[in-house]
Design an enzyme around this catalytic site. Structure first.
Site, PDB file in Angstrom:
ATOM      1  N   GLY A   1     -12.526   8.699  -4.238  1.00 25.21           N
ATOM      2  CA  GLY A   1     -12.213   7.767  -4.057  1.00 25.21           C
ATOM      3  C   GLY A   1     -12.388   6.873  -5.076  1.00 25.21           C
TER       4      GLY A   1
ATOM      5  N   TYR B   1     -10.292   4.020  12.595  1.00 24.71           N
ATOM      6  CA  TYR B   1     -11.115   3.838  11.554  1.00 24.71           C
ATOM      7  C   TYR B   1     -12.725   3.538  11.941  1.00 24.71           C
ATOM      8  CZ  TYR B   1     -12.634   1.436   7.155  1.00 24.71           C
ATOM      9  OH  TYR B   1     -13.358   0.873   6.040  1.00 24.71           O
TER      10      TYR B   1
ATOM     11  N   SER C   1     -10.746   5.629  -7.624  1.00 25.02           N
ATOM     12  CA  SER C   1      -9.625   4.629  -8.057  1.00 25.02           C
ATOM     13  C   SER C   1      -9.159   3.678  -7.240  1.00 25.02           C
ATOM     14  CB  SER C   1      -8.477   5.534  -8.420  1.00 25.02           C
ATOM     15  OG  SER C   1      -7.976   5.931  -7.106  1.00 25.02           O
ATOM     16  N   GLY C   2      -9.999   3.624  -6.120  1.00 25.06           N
ATOM     17  CA  GLY C   2      -9.686   2.381  -5.047  1.00 25.06           C
ATOM     18  C   GLY C   2     -10.462   1.077  -5.576  1.00 25.06           C
TER      19      GLY C   2
END
Length: 241
Positions: free
Chosen positions: A12, A150, A14-15
């Protein structure tokens, strides 16, 4: 260098949070393997503009066991440190959560980090050294509406870390979580400005956290100086609890 040129895999990357901690990890001396499936060109530009060396960017989806297996074969057994940062949040009140959204969230946020850790175990065991760091969330330990899937997935990472820590301690592998609070990067960018104060007010410091502090926590957990820390969760949230 603190890392002795260990190879660190960040998913992840590029987050918002992933990108924010890359400079910290680079400055600590790691060889970085950055995984991303979206905004990959932006990530490559980010790395190139800063003239970072010893950084590899890999475009690859990590959504299920088959994709993890293919990715593990691609990166090989040279990963010393796994930072499982990739995740999604599909918000909805619990009674409105769709079955496919629930499953997708658990797959990406909980199952994939486990499959990654499992796939990298052999190489870490061979070197008698490994660091596995799961990025959990303050949502796993507080009451937040609309986060059933989540919250369950991020709380699951904390339990998973304790279980893996117990299983893999004999092989020089530590497993820990970092649970960020509300930071100046990442999913907080999806929150409308008019309700942002509801989140900053949760902290006794009444502010959002600098995401670089997550990077410094990763550096510590990835180091030899953290040998005696395993099965733990570092809560970096400005005193929410």
């Amino acid at each position: 260098m603190a890392s002795d040129r260990k190879t660190l895999l960040l998913t992840g990357a590029s987050g918002g949070l992933g990108r924010a901690i890359i400079p910290v990890l680079h400055n600590a001396g790691f060889h970085l393997v950055l995984q991303a499936n979206t905004r990959v060109d932006e990530l490559r530009n980010f790395v190139q503009e800063r003239h970072f060396e010893n950084v590899s960017v890999i475009r690859h989806s990590l959504a299920n066991a088959e994709e993890v297996k293919a990715f593990a074969e691609l990166v090989g057994e040279e990963i010393d440190v796994l930072v499982a940062n990739a995740g999604i949040s599909l918000s909805a009140a619990a009674h409105k959560v769709r079955t496919d959204d629930w499953q997708k969230t658990l797959d990406i946020n909980l199952s994939v980090p486990f499959y990654l850790a499992q796939s990298l175990f052999a190489g870490m065991r061979k070197r008698n050294f490994g660091r596995i760091i799961f990025i959990s969330s303050v949502v796993a330990n507080t009451l937040v509406r609309g986060t059933a899937a989540y919250a369950a997935s991020k709380a699951g990472l904390q339990g998973l870390a304790r279980a893996l820590a117990a299983d893999w301690a004999p092989f020089g592998i530590t497993v820990n979580c970092i649970a960020p609070g509300y930071m100046q990067a990442g999913m907080i960018s999806d929150i409308p400005p008019e309700i942002l104060p509801q989140f900053t007010e949760k902290s006794v410091q009444k502010r959002l956290g600098p995401p670089e502090e997550i990077g410094h926590a990763v550096v510590y957990l990835a180091s030899q100086e953290s040998n005696f820390m395993t099965g733990q969760t570092l809560h970096i949230n400005g005193g929410i609890f």
